[in-house]
Design an enzyme around this catalytic site. Structure first.
Site, mmCIF file in Angstrom:
data_model
loop_
_atom_site.group_PDB
_atom_site.id
_atom_site.type_symbol
_atom_site.label_atom_id
_atom_site.label_comp_id
_atom_site.label_asym_id
_atom_site.label_seq_id
_atom_site.Cartn_x
_atom_site.Cartn_y
_atom_site.Cartn_z
ATOM 1 N N GLU A 254 38.309 37.728 39.617
ATOM 2 C CA GLU A 254 39.713 38.081 39.736
ATOM 3 C C GLU A 254 40.258 37.588 40.735
ATOM 4 O O GLU A 254 39.967 37.702 41.951
ATOM 5 C CB GLU A 254 39.851 39.735 40.070
ATOM 6 C CG GLU A 254 40.840 40.227 39.409
ATOM 7 C CD GLU A 254 41.759 40.486 40.898
ATOM 8 O OE1 GLU A 254 42.656 39.456 40.918
ATOM 9 O OE2 GLU A 254 41.821 41.138 41.739
ATOM 10 N N CYS A 288 47.175 40.401 44.693
ATOM 11 C CA CYS A 288 47.263 39.157 43.855
ATOM 12 C C CYS A 288 47.985 39.260 42.559
ATOM 13 O O CYS A 288 48.582 38.636 41.877
ATOM 14 C CB CYS A 288 45.695 39.213 43.370
ATOM 15 S SG CYS A 288 44.983 40.565 42.766
#
Length: 494
Positions: A254, A288
């Site tokens: 991720e 993110c």
């Protein structure tokens, strides 16, 4: 507990059901309190011997844990979830002190953690294979089996949450886990380790090793590690892929993002403004999946910009442990300078700063050395600007205008990232049409940055692969065995 008072007094490694000092070290790190700039811990980075011990402990726990029924694992996870819920304020406070996010946000993060454990507790008790009937009374069946010792490598923006999101599905499937937090935020993962032990997990089932790149390399290269799940930057993700490839280890990545948020002229303006703030300023913009490229249809651009600037200027900065604070400090001094450098470069490339983008010094004298900046809105941005192309990872929103749906889709997808995307519109057909065309692993319609544990989360392109959360994550922490049963005689070709 108040800002400026917390000091770590216990070991920050966890092995065999207890806090321990590492038996060897690959260097030392300091952890800071971002609100004050104060050192709260100096700790040794785990060396190869310590990593080996953690793996041996995890292997021993795995032998016990993997033999338990799904219902037995479910009960331990439910008890851990109950303890997290009970200790919510304590965990959130530690998270705020070490990470800098507001206590308001940290409490919401902790809520997603106990929810995650409850969700996977339910799946642990219901995991099953398939029965397939074959000719002549023969049959086959599948077994979903654990992988073994899994490694989780966390990021500093959601330290406790990431530890939960990685460990809950791993443990539900019958695995053991070794977790390496970011060296910037080493503290809260220890609370989770203690909670698992108190909930009844075998000693060694969830171990914590502290360290930086060298410690991560020892974990990735270890031949007894079955899987690695990493949250962090693209360059580090690439290195982990390379190391894992040598051992043919499955990985979940991720990674970063530069996500688009598309605001159509028929949107609910109030909700769109709220969505833009949620997409850019949670955890001081250090998220993110943030929608930092905000595309606004030309017809409403002026109105939207005026309103989003007005609301941004109302954000309360300050001591993150105060109840009314909504934005705390960035993670550390180098990162603050990096983000401010992006704002400076944006101005040099022609962007206009409508508000923020400057160092902020709170009135409270104990916060004068904290890593604060004011949330920033940039306009007159172009697609080729650095602030539009590169991940800033700070409270900086870049606003661009567009004319048509086809145009904005082409521009929105013009990125090497693909973690998330969002669209605000009242046109339900357009909403689903746009979501289908956006090249991103998670798409939001008329909202942004919500993370229900029931829904998978992960990226396209350089934002990584594999998923966190949702039922599908079970597939990333288990392997499928096929058993073929012959009920008659063997028909041989010989």
């Amino acid at each position: 507990m108040s800002t400026g008072t917390f000091v770590v007094s216990q070991p920050l490694n966890y092995r065999g059901g207890a806090r321990v000092e590492p038996v060897d070290a690959s260097g030392t790190e300091k952890a800071f309190e971002p609100a004050t700039g104060r050192v709260i811990a100096t700790f040794a980075c785990s060396g190869e011997k310590e990593v080996n011990l953690a793996v041996e402990n995890a292997k021993a726990a795995f032998k016990l844990w993997s033999k338990k029924s799904g219902l037995e694992r479910c009960q331990v996870l439910l008890e851990a979830a109950r303890i997290i819920k009970e200790r919510k304020d304590e965990i959130a406070t530690v998270e705020t002190i070490n990470n800098g996010k507001s206590i308001f946000e940290a409490r919401l993060d902790v809520d997603t953690c106990w929810q995650c454990l409850e969700y996977y507790a339910g799946l642990a008790a219901s995991m099953a294979g398939e029965h397939i009937q074959l000719p002549g009374g023969s049959f086959g069946y599948t077994r979903r089996e654990p992988l073994g010792v899994c490694v989780g490598i966390g990021a500093w923006n959601y330290p406790f949450q990431i530890a939960c999101w990685k460990s809950a599905p791993a443990l539900a499937c019958g695995n053991a886990m070794i977790f390496k937090p970011s060296p910037f935020t080493p503290v809260s993962a220890l609370l989770l380790a203690e909670i698992y032990t108190k909930a009844g997990a075998p000693p060694g089932l969830f171990n914590v090793v502290q360290g930086g790149a060298a410690t991560g390399q020892f974990l990735c290269h270890h031949r007894e590690v079955a899987k690695i799940s990493f949250t962090g930057s693209v360059p580090t993700g690439v290195k982990i892929m390379e190391m894992s490839a040598k051992g043919v280890k499955p990985i979940t990545l991720e990674l970063g993002g530069k996500s688009p948020l598309i605001i159509f002229s028929d949107c609910n303006m109030e909700n769109a403004v709220k969505g833009a703030l949620m997409a850019n300023f949670l955890t001081q913009g250090q998220v993110c999946c943030n929608g930092t490229r905000v595309f606004v249809q030309k017809e409403i651009a002026d109105k939207f910009i005026n309103e989003v600037v007005k609301q941004t200027q109302k954000i309360k900065l300050g001591d993150p442990l105060l109840e009314d604070t909504r934005m705390g400090p960035l993670i550390n001094a180098p990162h603050l300078e990096r983000v401010l450098g992006f704002v400076k470069l944006a101005k040099e490339q022609g962007a206009t700063v409508l508000c923020g983008g400057e160092v902020y010094v709170p009135e409270d004298p104990k916060l004068k050395h904290g890593y604060y900046m004011t949330p920033c809105i940039l306009t007159n941005c172009r697609d080729d600007m650095t602030c539009v192309k590169e991940e800033i990872f700070g409270p900086v929103m870049s606003i661009l205008t567009f004319g048509t749906e086809a145009e904005v889709l082409e521009r929105a997808n013009d990125t090497t990232f693909g973690l998330a995307a969002g669209v605000f519109t009242r046109d339900i057909q357009r909403a689903h049409r746009v979501a289908a065309e956006l090249q991103a692993g998670t798409c939001y319609i008329n909202n942004y940055n919500v993370s229900p544990v029931e829904l998978p989360f992960g990226g396209y392109k350089k934002s990584g692969f594999g998923r966190e959360n949702g039922r599908v994550t079970i597939e990333y922490y288990s392997q499928l065995k096929t058993v073929c049963v012959e009920m008659g005689d063997v028909e041989s070709a010989f």
